[in-house]
Design an enzyme around this catalytic site. Structure first.
Site, PDB file in Angstrom:
ATOM      1  N   HIS A 290       0.892  -0.886  -0.122  1.00  0.00           N
ATOM      2  CA  HIS A 290      -0.024  -0.195   0.025  1.00  0.00           C
ATOM      3  C   HIS A 290       0.322   1.097  -0.266  1.00  0.00           C
ATOM      4  O   HIS A 290       0.078   2.170   0.190  1.00  0.00           O
ATOM      5  CB  HIS A 290      -0.899  -0.142   1.405  1.00  0.00           C
ATOM      6  CG  HIS A 290      -1.271  -1.023   1.569  1.00  0.00           C
ATOM      7  ND1 HIS A 290      -1.328  -2.001   1.577  1.00  0.00           N
ATOM      8  CD2 HIS A 290      -2.972  -1.296   0.984  1.00  0.00           C
ATOM      9  CE1 HIS A 290      -2.281  -3.254   1.618  1.00  0.00           C
ATOM     10  NE2 HIS A 290      -3.417  -2.893   1.305  1.00  0.00           N
ATOM     11  N   HIS A 340      -1.606   8.136  -0.818  1.00  0.00           N
ATOM     12  CA  HIS A 340      -2.148   6.357  -1.319  1.00  0.00           C
ATOM     13  C   HIS A 340      -1.911   6.761  -2.550  1.00  0.00           C
ATOM     14  O   HIS A 340      -1.569   7.204  -3.740  1.00  0.00           O
ATOM     15  CB  HIS A 340      -3.918   6.714  -1.011  1.00  0.00           C
ATOM     16  CG  HIS A 340      -3.836   4.972  -0.825  1.00  0.00           C
ATOM     17  ND1 HIS A 340      -4.764   4.741  -2.290  1.00  0.00           N
ATOM     18  CD2 HIS A 340      -4.469   3.955  -0.541  1.00  0.00           C
ATOM     19  CE1 HIS A 340      -4.947   3.496  -2.230  1.00  0.00           C
ATOM     20  NE2 HIS A 340      -4.861   3.045  -0.868  1.00  0.00           N
ATOM     21  N   ASP A 396      -5.466   3.292   6.495  1.00  0.00           N
ATOM     22  CA  ASP A 396      -4.629   2.806   7.116  1.00  0.00           C
ATOM     23  C   ASP A 396      -4.291   3.595   9.040  1.00  0.00           C
ATOM     24  O   ASP A 396      -4.025   2.824   9.691  1.00  0.00           O
ATOM     25  CB  ASP A 396      -3.425   2.043   6.792  1.00  0.00           C
ATOM     26  CG  ASP A 396      -3.412   1.529   5.629  1.00  0.00           C
ATOM     27  OD1 ASP A 396      -3.803   0.029   6.569  1.00  0.00           O
ATOM     28  OD2 ASP A 396      -3.385   1.473   4.377  1.00  0.00           O
TER      29      ASP A 396
END
Length: 500
Positions: A290, A340, A396
């Site tokens: 990620h 991201h 997250d």
């Protein structure tokens, strides 16, 4: 296509002045051109052969490999939808299993449809007794994701009817009634057994006996029961924690073609069985696929939300956040949970998770790390350095999934498991979509750009000159040996290979 068509792309090869017209396909959300169209634009290779142009896209930054109707993401606007439904509405009103049905079959279920699906999933949650031996064969300190990777791969050996190598390559692609029923049965098994196997991975490291999935509980309730019950009579998980875990599972069920889902489809394109295809995806989760920029952390064998917790622990307290921020700017420290690959603004799931965290903390008490997280969140969002780089908190960070999981008492290295269990739904949804594609299944075989040496002639080993290696990667490195390994090297014995 007419050269004057507006729905096309005109390419001029400046090497020879040739003009090429490439059609543009347009949908409601995207426009695309076929990479294969560039094969008509040829160049001459060193051996005189002609070859079409190849499109390079390191890391698949702008390459679409399939058409999908499952999950829609608009990273610039912070939008996430399952089959058209905003994730915010589903998190508020739906459940994990209802949203799982939506992801797989495309519509929200009726009462009878949901009842059938729910019952089949829960009825397929038990495992063969032999799987217990697989779990007990691992070391006591084995990482739970290593265990699950192996167990999911082994799971396929129990169901030969799901193996195209044994039943024929068109087992799942021929779309007959029996093929669809077989496919659905494997979907029930995979979703149903995921929490059971995860709970077994949790308990085996504690030396506890395994628990048969209990009847009458919800999907996440059964999961918590299997992890936590030690024989207490009428044991029931806390409803707030049960609901919180269900919400987190819903949010993590799918996220388009991330690394793990792409890995499933890469394997599935070879028409392997679904258990083997899905077992491959676990390694993508534990290696934190990620990370989206040089400012987010890359952690080996650790989930992204686990990395956030470790970062917060390393900071120590809220008053040390400004110092940490400055170290990040100097690239002396790494910042986890911000930025991201897809979202260029705040991850839409992060708001839902933050609300869920508040509900959990009312039951468990607030973790001291929350204050550090809040300070880091506020400071980073106001710092121009991070704002200019679109480094906003991602799922997250407020998955506080990390902070929530920690407050709920899960060990750090179990966090990736709590991500993998619900993501099984997304994996099977994409697998099913690929198997039922009207265009058939075409094996994924990316091309490369060769940059190695031209043709060379072989020379015997005794005729080769020693060459100074420019980099440490140019030759094998020697391994330091000690203990028994070193003693064995120094010993003499029949069959010992002499040095050249």
């Amino acid at each position: 296509m007419s050269p004057t068509s507006s729905n096309s792309l005109t390419v001029i090869d400046n090497r020879n002045g040739k003009k090429y017209v490439i059609p543009i396909s347009t949908t409601a959300h995207d426009s695309a051109i076929a990479a294969s169209a560039f094969k008509d634009i040829v160049h001459e290779r060193e051996n005189g052969e002609k070859q079409g142009l190849r499109v390079t896209d390191r890391g698949f930054l702008n390459t679409a490999v399939i058409q999908s109707s499952i999950t829609f993401i608009d990273g610039d606007k912070g939008i996430l939808r399952y089959r058209g439904y905003p994730i915010e509405q589903l998190a508020e009103s739906s459940t994990f299993l209802e949203s799982a049905y939506l992801l797989i079959w495309g519509e929200l279920p009726t009462k009878s449809q949901y009842s059938l699906f729910h019952d089949e999933v829960m009825n397929h949650s038990t495992t063969h007794v032999d799987t217990e031996e697989i779990f007990r064969s691992f070391r006591y300190d084995a990482h739970p994701m290593s265990i699950l990777t192996s167990v999911f791969a082994a799971l396929g050996s129990y169901y030969p009817e799901a193996n195209p190598s044994l039943q024929g390559q068109t087992l799942f692609t021929k779309q007959t009634q029996s093929a669809i029923e077989n496919m659905d049965k494997q979907i029930y098994r995979l979703i149903g057994k995921a929490p059971t196997l995860a709970a077994m991975a949790y308990r085996v490291r504690q030396g506890r006996h395994f628990i048969t999935p209990p009847p009458g509980l919800s999907y996440t309730g059964s999961f918590l029961y299997q992890m936590d019950c030690l024989g207490q009579q009428d044991f029931k998980p806390n409803p707030v924690l049960e609901r919180a875990l269900d919400t987190l599972f819903l949010l993590h069920a799918d996220h388009e073609l991330n690394a793990s889902t792409t890995t499933v489809l890469q394997a599935a394109s070879s028409l392997t069985d679904p258990y083997s295809a899905i077992s491959n995806s676990f390694v993508c989760i534990v290696r934190d696929a990620h990370r989206s920029s040089q400012y987010t952390v890359s952690v080996v064998f650790c989930g992204a939300n686990e990395a956030v917790i470790r970062m917060l622990i390393s900071i120590g307290s809220p008053d040390k956040v400004p110092e940490f921020i400055e170290q990040v700017k100097k690239r002396e420290k790494v910042l986890s949970g911000f930025g991201h690959r897809v979202y260029k603004t705040t991850d839409p799931r992060s708001y839902i998770i933050r609300k869920t965290a508040d509900e959990v903390f009312k039951v468990t008490g607030k973790d001291p790390l929350v204050e550090t997280a809040m300070r880091l969140h506020d400071v980073a969002l106001k710092d121009e350095y991070f704002v200019k780089r679109n480094l906003y908190p991602n799922v997250d960070f407020w998955a506080a999934s990390g902070l929530i999981y920690k407050a709920m008492g899960f060990p750090l290295d179990f966090f990736p498991v709590l991500f993998a269990v619900p993501r099984v739904v997304g994996w099977v949804a994409h697998w099913r979509q690929m198997m039922l594609s009207p265009d058939g299944v075409k094996i994924w075989r990316p091309r490369q750009i060769y940059v190695g040496p031209s043709v060379r002639d072989y020379s015997p080993i005794e005729d080769r000159d020693e060459v100074d290696r420019k980099k440490v990667t140019d030759a094998p490195t020697a391994v330091f040996h000690s203990g028994q390994s070193k003693r064995t090297q120094l010993a003499s014995y029949i069959g010992k290979r002499s040095k050249l």
